[in-house]
Design an enzyme around this catalytic site. Structure first.
Site, PDB file in Angstrom:
ATOM      1  N   LYS A   1       0.836  -1.209   0.000  1.00  0.00           N
ATOM      2  CA  LYS A   1       0.000   0.000   0.000  1.00  0.00           C
ATOM      3  C   LYS A   1       0.870   1.259   0.000  1.00  0.00           C
ATOM      4  O   LYS A   1       0.643   2.187  -0.768  1.00  0.00           O
ATOM      5  CB  LYS A   1      -0.901  -0.032   1.244  1.00  0.00           C
ATOM      6  CG  LYS A   1      -2.121   0.834   1.122  1.00  0.00           C
ATOM      7  CD  LYS A   1      -2.973   0.785   2.372  1.00  0.00           C
ATOM      8  CE  LYS A   1      -3.777  -0.488   2.502  1.00  0.00           C
ATOM      9  NZ  LYS A   1      -4.790  -0.401   3.575  1.00  0.00           N
TER      10      LYS A   1
ATOM     11  N   LYS B   1       2.546  -4.313  11.011  1.00  0.00           N
ATOM     12  CA  LYS B   1       1.213  -4.453  11.619  1.00  0.00           C
ATOM     13  C   LYS B   1       1.393  -5.059  12.993  1.00  0.00           C
ATOM     14  O   LYS B   1       2.349  -5.813  13.235  1.00  0.00           O
ATOM     15  CB  LYS B   1       0.341  -5.381  10.763  1.00  0.00           C
ATOM     16  CG  LYS B   1      -1.139  -5.161  10.958  1.00  0.00           C
ATOM     17  CD  LYS B   1      -1.613  -3.964  10.177  1.00  0.00           C
ATOM     18  CE  LYS B   1      -3.069  -3.664  10.372  1.00  0.00           C
ATOM     19  NZ  LYS B   1      -3.511  -2.576   9.476  1.00  0.00           N
TER      20      LYS B   1
ATOM     21  N   THR C   1      -9.580   8.208   4.372  1.00  0.00           N
ATOM     22  CA  THR C   1      -9.725   6.942   3.644  1.00  0.00           C
ATOM     23  C   THR C   1     -10.942   7.004   2.720  1.00  0.00           C
ATOM     24  O   THR C   1     -10.863   6.648   1.535  1.00  0.00           O
ATOM     25  CB  THR C   1      -9.813   5.761   4.627  1.00  0.00           C
ATOM     26  OG1 THR C   1      -8.705   5.844   5.513  1.00  0.00           O
ATOM     27  CG2 THR C   1      -9.769   4.434   3.905  1.00  0.00           C
TER      28      THR C   1
ATOM     29  N   ASN D   1     -16.443   4.588   9.544  1.00  0.00           N
ATOM     30  CA  ASN D   1     -15.620   5.712   9.088  1.00  0.00           C
ATOM     31  C   ASN D   1     -15.494   5.717   7.566  1.00  0.00           C
ATOM     32  O   ASN D   1     -15.843   6.697   6.901  1.00  0.00           O
ATOM     33  CB  ASN D   1     -14.247   5.631   9.775  1.00  0.00           C
ATOM     34  CG  ASN D   1     -13.292   6.670   9.236  1.00  0.00           C
ATOM     35  OD1 ASN D   1     -12.782   6.532   8.137  1.00  0.00           O
ATOM     36  ND2 ASN D   1     -13.065   7.729   9.976  1.00  0.00           N
TER      37      ASN D   1
ATOM     38  N   SER E   1      -1.878   9.707   7.301  1.00  0.00           N
ATOM     39  CA  SER E   1      -1.071   9.338   8.477  1.00  0.00           C
ATOM     40  C   SER E   1       0.375   9.774   8.248  1.00  0.00           C
ATOM     41  O   SER E   1       1.046  10.258   9.157  1.00  0.00           O
ATOM     42  CB  SER E   1      -1.093   7.827   8.699  1.00  0.00           C
ATOM     43  OG  SER E   1      -2.338   7.452   9.191  1.00  0.00           O
TER      44      SER E   1
HETATM   45  P1  NAD Z   1     -15.573   1.045  11.314  1.00  0.00           P
HETATM   46  O1  NAD Z   1     -15.502   0.167  12.497  1.00  0.00           O
HETATM   47  O2  NAD Z   1     -15.652   2.522  11.494  1.00  0.00           O
HETATM   48  O3  NAD Z   1     -16.832   0.640  10.415  1.00  0.00           O
HETATM   49  C1  NAD Z   1     -17.103  -0.666  10.002  1.00  0.00           C
HETATM   50  C2  NAD Z   1     -18.527  -0.671   9.464  1.00  0.00           C
HETATM   51  O4  NAD Z   1     -18.804  -1.930   8.890  1.00  0.00           O
HETATM   52  C3  NAD Z   1     -19.584  -0.447  10.543  1.00  0.00           C
HETATM   53  O5  NAD Z   1     -20.623   0.361  10.004  1.00  0.00           O
HETATM   54  C4  NAD Z   1     -20.100  -1.856  10.798  1.00  0.00           C
HETATM   55  O6  NAD Z   1     -21.421  -1.870  11.301  1.00  0.00           O
HETATM   56  C5  NAD Z   1     -20.044  -2.401   9.405  1.00  0.00           C
HETATM   57  N1  NAD Z   1     -20.084  -3.857   9.306  1.00  0.00           N
HETATM   58  C6  NAD Z   1     -19.453  -4.777  10.048  1.00  0.00           C
HETATM   59  N2  NAD Z   1     -19.757  -6.021   9.614  1.00  0.00           N
HETATM   60  C7  NAD Z   1     -20.596  -5.837   8.559  1.00  0.00           C
HETATM   61  C8  NAD Z   1     -21.247  -6.731   7.684  1.00  0.00           C
HETATM   62  N3  NAD Z   1     -21.097  -8.036   7.792  1.00  0.00           N
HETATM   63  N4  NAD Z   1     -22.028  -6.197   6.704  1.00  0.00           N
HETATM   64  C9  NAD Z   1     -22.183  -4.869   6.562  1.00  0.00           C
HETATM   65  N5  NAD Z   1     -21.588  -3.991   7.368  1.00  0.00           N
HETATM   66  C10 NAD Z   1     -20.810  -4.471   8.357  1.00  0.00           C
HETATM   67  O7  NAD Z   1     -14.331   0.640  10.417  1.00  0.00           O
HETATM   68  P2  NAD Z   1     -13.646   1.488   9.261  1.00  0.00           P
HETATM   69  O8  NAD Z   1     -12.526   2.265   9.834  1.00  0.00           O
HETATM   70  O9  NAD Z   1     -14.694   2.176   8.457  1.00  0.00           O
HETATM   71  O10 NAD Z   1     -12.983   0.310   8.406  1.00  0.00           O
HETATM   72  C11 NAD Z   1     -13.733  -0.433   7.458  1.00  0.00           C
HETATM   73  C12 NAD Z   1     -12.765  -1.224   6.592  1.00  0.00           C
HETATM   74  O11 NAD Z   1     -11.852  -0.330   5.977  1.00  0.00           O
HETATM   75  C13 NAD Z   1     -11.885  -2.241   7.340  1.00  0.00           C
HETATM   76  O12 NAD Z   1     -11.634  -3.312   6.468  1.00  0.00           O
HETATM   77  C14 NAD Z   1     -10.595  -1.473   7.570  1.00  0.00           C
HETATM   78  O13 NAD Z   1      -9.492  -2.340   7.722  1.00  0.00           O
HETATM   79  C15 NAD Z   1     -10.515  -0.710   6.269  1.00  0.00           C
HETATM   80  N6  NAD Z   1      -9.660   0.478   6.323  1.00  0.00           N
HETATM   81  C16 NAD Z   1      -9.918   1.478   7.192  1.00  0.00           C
HETATM   82  C17 NAD Z   1      -9.102   2.608   7.193  1.00  0.00           C
HETATM   83  C18 NAD Z   1      -9.381   3.780   8.078  1.00  0.00           C
HETATM   84  O14 NAD Z   1      -8.685   4.805   7.937  1.00  0.00           O
HETATM   85  N7  NAD Z   1     -10.386   3.737   8.934  1.00  0.00           N
HETATM   86  C19 NAD Z   1      -7.990   2.666   6.331  1.00  0.00           C
HETATM   87  C20 NAD Z   1      -7.756   1.614   5.452  1.00  0.00           C
HETATM   88  C21 NAD Z   1      -8.605   0.521   5.464  1.00  0.00           C
END
Ligand code: NAD
Length: 425
Positions: A102, A114, A198, A229, A359
């Site tokens: 990435k 990680k 993101t 998020n 970041s």
């Molecule tokens: P978060 O915890 O803020 O949100 C996750 C969302 O997914 C929530 O709304 C939750 O209810 C929902 N969810 C969980 N299981 C589900 C399902 N089976 N079906 C539908 N919705 C479901 O997490 P986030 O920070 O938004 O991260 C989401 C993804 O993005 C993860 O894979 C994370 O690794 C990736 N990611 C996040 C960031 C970041 O900056 N936050 C950066 C890169 C990658």
């Protein structure tokens, strides 16, 4: 307490194998030398520690802490710390390698790392979590460092934990070292624009892909899985740019509205509803939330969890474009069918790299001792995301491969060239 073996990853493709499958295809296309291949397929450093913590009931519980540095050839390792009950070394290794690719795809001077602690933060008090973060930091005191390995939040951790980590590390060094960790609260040196970064990168790469596919955003429909998020910011920013978001979902269910869901209303509802969409009236609740993925839309944004597009549902996917907000939402076995169907998939290592980009800006600002405006952060991250998309797109044309393999090619090529120039083995 009895020792509990790490849980095997059941019903899921092994994330390390899933990543290696794509890596192998890209390595072959590139004609990667066997020497560099062997270096890159093995993590540079793996540290496992035991963390004895006094729990609120006075008993001592021992937690397992992991940190993996996949590569630090391009610069200090960068990657989040996950607090979850099923943290497993295979998963941490895969995620560390993902971070290497990435960072290389978006051309920021970091390697990949990680970390994880096998615990259930939902069942722990604030004090117990704080003691665990501080113990983990001390155990990794020689691993972490602004020029060595810079952690960040991941599942189960956030700005609060990063503040404790920064404090513990600073105490051990006898000075304030803000740049040892990113994702800190703003007042401790966090960056403006990080929260939406993101989702914003997902929006930028989605629009760039739509331009290539000649999809007019003002006539396009979109479904977004996950409303945390990444998902909610992506939905909001895509809606602002003309797309009609016809479906959104979270772990409580999926909601459909053929006239378009009002995303600001959905966000306001979620924020006042214990952070979830249950009972949301701005769309019809779908009988099966998984059906969101197979809706007849132009753009599909999986932004929740890994392995949601698999051999079981990939044949039913109708979107022309998939933009992966989540890490690993598509299993390696589904890739071939996506390609056969002519769907463009902007892979996670490109589409969600806006987060690590900002970041990196946080770290740069900490080292400069200066704060950028949100506008400056956004402009610079948008440029990086657009340029990276174009570079991956050009590689996909040059090597005649899908965007996912092209992203791996761009990343592996950069890391491999650096190894070749630096030598030393
Ligand atoms: P978060 O915890 O803020 O949100 C996750 C969302 O997914 C929530 O709304 C939750 O209810 C929902 N969810 C969980 N299981 C589900 C399902 N089976 N079906 C539908 N919705 C479901 O997490 P986030 O920070 O938004 O991260 C989401 C993804 O993005 C993860 O894979 C994370 O690794 C990736 N990611 C996040 C960031 C970041 O900056 N936050 C950066 C890169 C990658």
């Amino acid at each position: 307490m009895a020792y509990i073996e790490p849980a095997p990853i059941k019903d899921k493709e092994n994330p390390l194998e899933s990543m290696m499958e794509r890596f192998n295809i890209a390595a072959e296309k590139l004609g990667l030398s066997e020497e560099v291949y062997n270096v890159l397929k093995n993590p540079a450093k793996q540290v496992i520690v035991s963390l004895p913590i006094t729990m609120d009931n006075g008993k001592i519980q021992v937690f397992e802490g992991i940190r993996v540095i996949h590569s630090n050839i391009l610069g200090p390792a960068k990657g989040g710390i996950r607090f979850a009950p099923d943290v497993h070394i295979d998963e941490v290794r895969a995620l560390a390698a993902w971070m290497t690719w990435k960072c290389a795809v978006v051309d920021i001077p970091y390697g990949g790392g990680k970390g994880g602690v096998r615990c259930n933060p939902r069942e722990m008090s604030k004090g117990e979590i704080e003691r665990l973060v501080r113990a983990y930091t001390m155990a990794m005191i020689d691993v972490f460092g602004p020029d060595k390995d810079i952690p960040a939040p991941d599942m189960g951790t956030g700005p609060r934990e990063m503040a404790w980590l920064m404090d513990e590390y600073s105490k051990a060094k006898g000075m304030t070292v803000s740049s040892v960790v990113t994702g800190k609260p703003l007042v401790l040196g966090g960056s403006l624009g990080r929260t939406e970064a993101t989702g914003r990168g997902v929006m930028v790469t989605a629009l760039a892909a739509m331009q290539k596919l000649k999809i007019n955003p003002f006539q396009a429909t979109c479904a977004v899985q996950g409303f945390g998020n990444v998902g909610s910011w992506a939905a909001r920013l895509l809606e602002e740019r003309g797309l009609k978001i016809v479906a959104i979902s979270d772990h409580t269910g999926a909601f459909y509205n053929e006239n378009g869901i009002n995303i600001l209303e959905a966000i306001a509802y979620r924020d006042g509803n214990n952070n979830n969409l249950e009972g949301f009236a701005g769309g019809e609740k779908m009988l099966d939330a998984g059906d969101l993925l197979t809706l007849e839309v132009d753009v599909l944004v999986p932004a929740a969890v890994e392995d949601v597009i698999t051999i079981h549902n990939v044949n039913d996917i109708k979107a022309k474009l998939i933009v992966e907000g989540a890490n690993g939402p598509t299993s390696a076995k589904a890739d071939a069918i996506i390609n056969e169907k002519g769907i463009m998939a902007v892979p996670d290592i490109l589409a969600n790299a806006g987060g690590v980009t900002v970041s990196y800006f946080e770290w740069v600002q900490n080292r400069l001792g200066y704060k950028w405006t949100a506008d400056r952060v956004n402009r610079r991250s948008d440029r990086i995301m657009k340029d990276s998309f174009e570079m991956v797109y050009q590689a996909s044309q040059k090597y005649d491969v899908p965007m996912r393999i092209a992203a791996y090619i761009v990343a592996i090529d950069k890391v491999a060239k650096t190894y070749t120039f630096r030598g030393g083995f």
